[in-house]
Design a protein around this motif. Structure first.
Motif, PDB file in Angstrom:
ATOM      1  N   VAL A 289      12.554  37.414 -14.194  1.00 36.30           N
ATOM      2  CA  VAL A 289      13.874  37.750 -13.826  1.00 36.30           C
ATOM      3  C   VAL A 289      15.004  36.762 -14.192  1.00 36.30           C
ATOM      4  N   MET A 290      14.687  35.446 -14.189  1.00 32.21           N
ATOM      5  CA  MET A 290      15.629  34.347 -14.765  1.00 32.21           C
ATOM      6  C   MET A 290      15.763  34.477 -16.251  1.00 32.21           C
ATOM      7  N   GLU A 291      14.705  34.781 -16.928  1.00 31.34           N
ATOM      8  CA  GLU A 291      14.724  34.678 -18.331  1.00 31.34           C
ATOM      9  C   GLU A 291      15.496  36.099 -18.876  1.00 31.34           C
ATOM     10  N   ARG A 292      15.505  37.020 -18.151  1.00 30.76           N
ATOM     11  CA  ARG A 292      16.545  38.260 -18.201  1.00 30.76           C
ATOM     12  C   ARG A 292      17.591  37.943 -18.213  1.00 30.76           C
ATOM     13  N   ARG A 293      18.162  37.162 -17.143  1.00 24.64           N
ATOM     14  CA  ARG A 293      19.508  36.870 -16.667  1.00 24.64           C
ATOM     15  C   ARG A 293      20.018  35.988 -17.934  1.00 24.64           C
ATOM     16  N   ILE A 294      19.260  35.063 -18.327  1.00 28.20           N
ATOM     17  CA  ILE A 294      19.623  34.290 -19.393  1.00 28.20           C
ATOM     18  C   ILE A 294      19.860  35.141 -20.539  1.00 28.20           C
ATOM     19  N   ARG A 295      19.086  35.977 -21.054  1.00 28.46           N
ATOM     20  CA  ARG A 295      19.347  36.966 -22.201  1.00 28.46           C
ATOM     21  C   ARG A 295      20.616  37.587 -21.794  1.00 28.46           C
ATOM     22  N   GLY A 296      20.805  38.066 -20.752  1.00 22.66           N
ATOM     23  CA  GLY A 296      22.016  38.769 -20.507  1.00 22.66           C
ATOM     24  C   GLY A 296      23.222  37.993 -20.568  1.00 22.66           C
ATOM     25  N   LEU A 297      23.352  36.711 -19.984  1.00 25.06           N
ATOM     26  CA  LEU A 297      24.462  35.779 -20.392  1.00 25.06           C
ATOM     27  C   LEU A 297      24.532  35.492 -21.901  1.00 25.06           C
ATOM     28  N   MET A 298      23.567  35.313 -22.424  1.00 24.20           N
ATOM     29  CA  MET A 298      23.812  34.896 -23.958  1.00 24.20           C
ATOM     30  C   MET A 298      24.376  35.869 -24.833  1.00 24.20           C
ATOM     31  N   MET A 299      23.838  37.232 -24.411  1.00 25.50           N
ATOM     32  CA  MET A 299      24.500  38.261 -25.175  1.00 25.50           C
ATOM     33  C   MET A 299      25.975  38.498 -24.885  1.00 25.50           C
ATOM     34  N   ALA A 300      26.121  38.349 -23.543  1.00 26.00           N
ATOM     35  CA  ALA A 300      27.651  38.488 -23.030  1.00 26.00           C
ATOM     36  C   ALA A 300      28.482  37.299 -23.941  1.00 26.00           C
ATOM     37  N   ARG A 301      28.053  36.269 -23.922  1.00 21.44           N
ATOM     38  CA  ARG A 301      28.506  35.182 -24.557  1.00 21.44           C
ATOM     39  C   ARG A 301      28.829  35.559 -26.074  1.00 21.44           C
TER      40      ARG A 301
ATOM     41  N   ASP B 158      24.549  29.202 -16.232  1.00 25.91           N
ATOM     42  CA  ASP B 158      24.973  30.194 -15.217  1.00 25.91           C
ATOM     43  C   ASP B 158      25.665  29.430 -14.050  1.00 25.91           C
ATOM     44  N   PRO B 159      26.981  29.598 -14.033  1.00 30.35           N
ATOM     45  CA  PRO B 159      27.579  28.891 -12.578  1.00 30.35           C
ATOM     46  C   PRO B 159      27.054  29.398 -11.433  1.00 30.35           C
ATOM     47  N   ARG B 160      26.516  30.880 -11.408  1.00 23.90           N
ATOM     48  CA  ARG B 160      26.163  31.443 -10.115  1.00 23.90           C
ATOM     49  C   ARG B 160      24.869  30.964  -9.879  1.00 23.90           C
ATOM     50  N   ALA B 161      24.130  30.577 -10.713  1.00 24.83           N
ATOM     51  CA  ALA B 161      22.751  30.014 -10.422  1.00 24.83           C
ATOM     52  C   ALA B 161      22.739  28.947  -9.461  1.00 24.83           C
ATOM     53  N   ARG B 162      23.534  28.039  -9.572  1.00 23.31           N
ATOM     54  CA  ARG B 162      23.688  26.717  -8.759  1.00 23.31           C
ATOM     55  C   ARG B 162      23.766  27.030  -7.339  1.00 23.31           C
ATOM     56  N   ASP B 163      24.550  28.153  -6.850  1.00 16.65           N
ATOM     57  CA  ASP B 163      24.615  28.346  -5.634  1.00 16.65           C
ATOM     58  C   ASP B 163      23.661  29.514  -5.001  1.00 16.65           C
ATOM     59  N   SER B 164      23.080  29.975  -5.841  1.00 15.23           N
ATOM     60  CA  SER B 164      21.801  30.799  -5.218  1.00 15.23           C
ATOM     61  C   SER B 164      20.508  30.671  -5.590  1.00 15.23           C
ATOM     62  N   SER B 165      19.962  30.865  -6.598  1.00 12.07           N
ATOM     63  CA  SER B 165      18.716  30.560  -6.964  1.00 12.07           C
ATOM     64  C   SER B 165      18.225  29.137  -7.261  1.00 12.07           C
ATOM     65  N   ALA B 166      19.032  28.308  -7.741  1.00  7.78           N
ATOM     66  CA  ALA B 166      18.908  27.002  -7.789  1.00  7.78           C
ATOM     67  C   ALA B 166      18.774  26.078  -6.761  1.00  7.78           C
ATOM     68  N   ARG B 167      18.944  26.726  -5.759  1.00  8.38           N
ATOM     69  CA  ARG B 167      19.045  26.073  -4.368  1.00  8.38           C
ATOM     70  C   ARG B 167      17.739  25.410  -4.189  1.00  8.38           C
ATOM     71  N   ASP B 168      16.578  26.129  -4.152  1.00  3.40           N
ATOM     72  CA  ASP B 168      15.337  25.902  -3.903  1.00  3.40           C
ATOM     73  C   ASP B 168      14.785  24.937  -4.825  1.00  3.40           C
ATOM     74  N   THR B 169      15.162  23.829  -5.061  1.00  2.00           N
ATOM     75  CA  THR B 169      14.623  22.930  -6.075  1.00  2.00           C
ATOM     76  C   THR B 169      13.289  22.505  -6.130  1.00  2.00           C
ATOM     77  N   LYS B 170      12.828  22.411  -4.871  1.00  4.02           N
ATOM     78  CA  LYS B 170      11.300  21.895  -4.395  1.00  4.02           C
ATOM     79  C   LYS B 170      10.556  23.298  -5.107  1.00  4.02           C
ATOM     80  N   GLY B 171       9.853  22.984  -6.006  1.00  3.52           N
ATOM     81  CA  GLY B 171       8.902  24.118  -6.520  1.00  3.52           C
ATOM     82  C   GLY B 171       7.546  24.501  -5.635  1.00  3.52           C
ATOM     83  N   PRO B 172       6.915  25.366  -6.171  1.00  2.00           N
ATOM     84  CA  PRO B 172       5.697  25.622  -5.209  1.00  2.00           C
ATOM     85  C   PRO B 172       4.638  24.398  -5.683  1.00  2.00           C
ATOM     86  N   HIS B 173       3.735  24.246  -4.688  1.00  2.00           N
ATOM     87  CA  HIS B 173       2.805  23.379  -4.957  1.00  2.00           C
ATOM     88  C   HIS B 173       1.633  23.620  -5.909  1.00  2.00           C
TER      89      HIS B 173
END
Lengths: 246, 161, 57
Positions: free
Chosen positions: A229-241, C40-55
């Motif tokens: 999902v994150m890779e797809r978002r990265i691709r989308g952002l790159m394309m938009a840029r 992606d500035p959006r990622a910083r406040d949503s998905s990147a919050r859980d910086t602790k990864g799985p064990h």
């Protein structure tokens, strides 16, 4: 028929939040239960009266076999979600489940071989159970290849979904092959209709190992799907840029 | 008649259901037609009612009859002579080669070979078949001692066996 | 223990396969998270919050 609003979970942000909360639990559960199940099975559980210690391979073989089937069932569910509801996450999930399920199938076949040689006297026989499991491995490999085979990913998703649904016919054949036909493979340890014909001190490590493998399978697929999902978002952002710059 | 037209989603669901039914039917028919070939082995009583062509190689499965095993030596090669039974019929088997660990009297086995004119079976390969009963040796012996042992499970192994 | 020549390869294969899948899944997720956070500035406040990864990944 009021279909549930499945697209609620199609929002990638929502998926990332939900799976981010779920993943550590799956990962911890998978690690702890697998370690306990396999450790118990390898060192603490008793040897079998006729098979000796070789029976300990069951603590890997049975969970791997169950997940091989469950994983392909997952592919079939993804295919239905993709066909009928056009659920976008279902296609990404199908891409990520395939290689993990193929790994479980390969592990099941390899450990079965390592168990069959000392007990039956053969690495491999073409009985209905073993053959249908080998067919499942090829179905997985076909799915993995097909879903990546097209320049337009949508066409790959469609083709792979068809394969997943047709291939699902192999699942009941695997499950019931030992009941329908004479096979060299013994019938199932866990049955729908009766208690397992297995000593308590062997059932427990097996159940724990099955639970551990299931959690671990879930954790690995979830992690791969998050990455996708994150890779797809990265691709989308790159394309938009790129389009902005053009 | 004013029926609401099916939505695209429902039409896809319907098509998918129809295809699934057709596919399930086709697979079911194919498997029932193939069942003779899918079967890994035949039993001695099936051989008694439908004798296979002499010289044709096939697999026969059943239990090793208690008291029938004779170890043999031919041309310096170890082998065995025994009887495979399914409770109603039995066939004498000759085999030259190494028997699997699990081979013993009362054990399920599957032998690959051909029928000979005298009605015996010449095996080129013997595989052991075990069931899904798993238990430690002490439990097997305890069951045997208090008389609740299921003879269909064979005989508990001798110590070290 | 009897049949060690069969038991050891079975367990070794299982452990190696599980670790390989888990480690590669986790590495791929971390890589994607870092790249996404960088662009992606959006990622910083949503998905990147859980910086602790799985064990285990």
């Amino acid at each position: 028929m009021a279909a549930p609003n499945l697209h609620r979970f199609a929002n990638p942000g929502q998926f990332l939040r939900l799976s981010g909360w779920l993943l550590p639990w799956l990962a911890i559960g998978g690690t702890v239960l697998t370690a306990v199940g396999l450790g118990w099975g390898l060192f603490l559980s008793p040897a079998d009266w006729q098979q000796g210690d070789s029976v300990r391979i069951i603590y890997i073989h049975v969970p791997a076999a169950m997940l091989a089937s469950a994983g392909y069932f997952g592919l079939a569910v993804c295919a239905v979600l993709s066909f009928v509801w056009r659920h976008p996450l279902a296609d990404l999930a199908a891409v990520e489940i395939g290689p993990v399920g193929a790994g479980a199938t390969a592990l099941c076949l390899a450990t079965g071989s390592l168990w069959g040689k000392p007990m039956w006297g053969a690495w491999w026989v073409w009985d209905a159970r073993l053959t249908s499991m080998l067919v499942l491995l090829f179905l997985y490999l076909g799915h993995i290849a097909l879903i990546r085979a097209f320049d337009n990913p949508e066409r790959g998703y469609r083709a792979a979904a068809i394969l997943a649904l047709i291939g699902a016919a192999d699942l009941p054949v695997i499950k019931f092959s030992v009941d329908w036909w004479n096979t060299l493979h013994q019938p199932a340890t866990f049955k729908f209709t009766s208690a397992p014909t297995m000593y308590q001190g062997m059932v427990w490590p097996l159940l724990i190992s099955v639970a551990g493998f299931s959690f671990g399978f879930g954790a690995i697929v979830t992690a791969r799907l998050r990455a996708a999902v994150m890779e797809r978002r990265i691709r989308g952002l790159m394309m938009a840029r790129a389009q902005e710059a053009a | 008649m004013t029926r609401k037209p099916l939505s695209r989603k429902h039409r896809r669901l319907l098509i998918l259901g129809a295809c699934t039914l057709c596919l399930a039917g086709a697979v079911g028919l194919a498997l029932s037609a193939l069942s003779d070939n899918v079967t890994f082995f035949v039993s001695p009583s099936e051989i008694a009612t439908k004798a296979p062509a002499p010289g044709r190689s096939f697999r026969m499965g059943g239990l090793v009859e208690t008291g029938s095993v004779v170890k043999t030596q031919s041309d310096g090669k170890a082998g065995a002579r025994f009887r495979i039974t399914d409770g109603t019929a039995g066939v004498n088997v000759n085999f030259a080669g190494i028997l699997p660990d699990l081979f013993r009297e009362g054990q399920g086995v599957v032998a690959l070979g051909t029928m000979r004119p005298d009605g015996s079976f010449l095996a080129s390969e013997v595989l052991a078949k075990h069931d899904e009963t798993y238990m430690p040796k002490e439990v097997a012996e305890a069951l045997k001692k208090n008389g609740t042992w299921n003879p269909a499970d064979g005989k508990p192994a001798k110590p070290g066996g | 223990m009897t049949h060690l020549t069969y038991i050891i390869p079975a367990y070794a294969l299982a452990v190696v396969m599980i670790l390989a899948y888990a480690i590669s899944a986790r590495a791929r997720m971390e890589r994607a998270r870092k790249r996404l956070a960088a662009i992606d500035p959006r990622a910083r406040d949503s998905s990147a919050r859980d910086t602790k990864g799985p064990h285990r990944g």
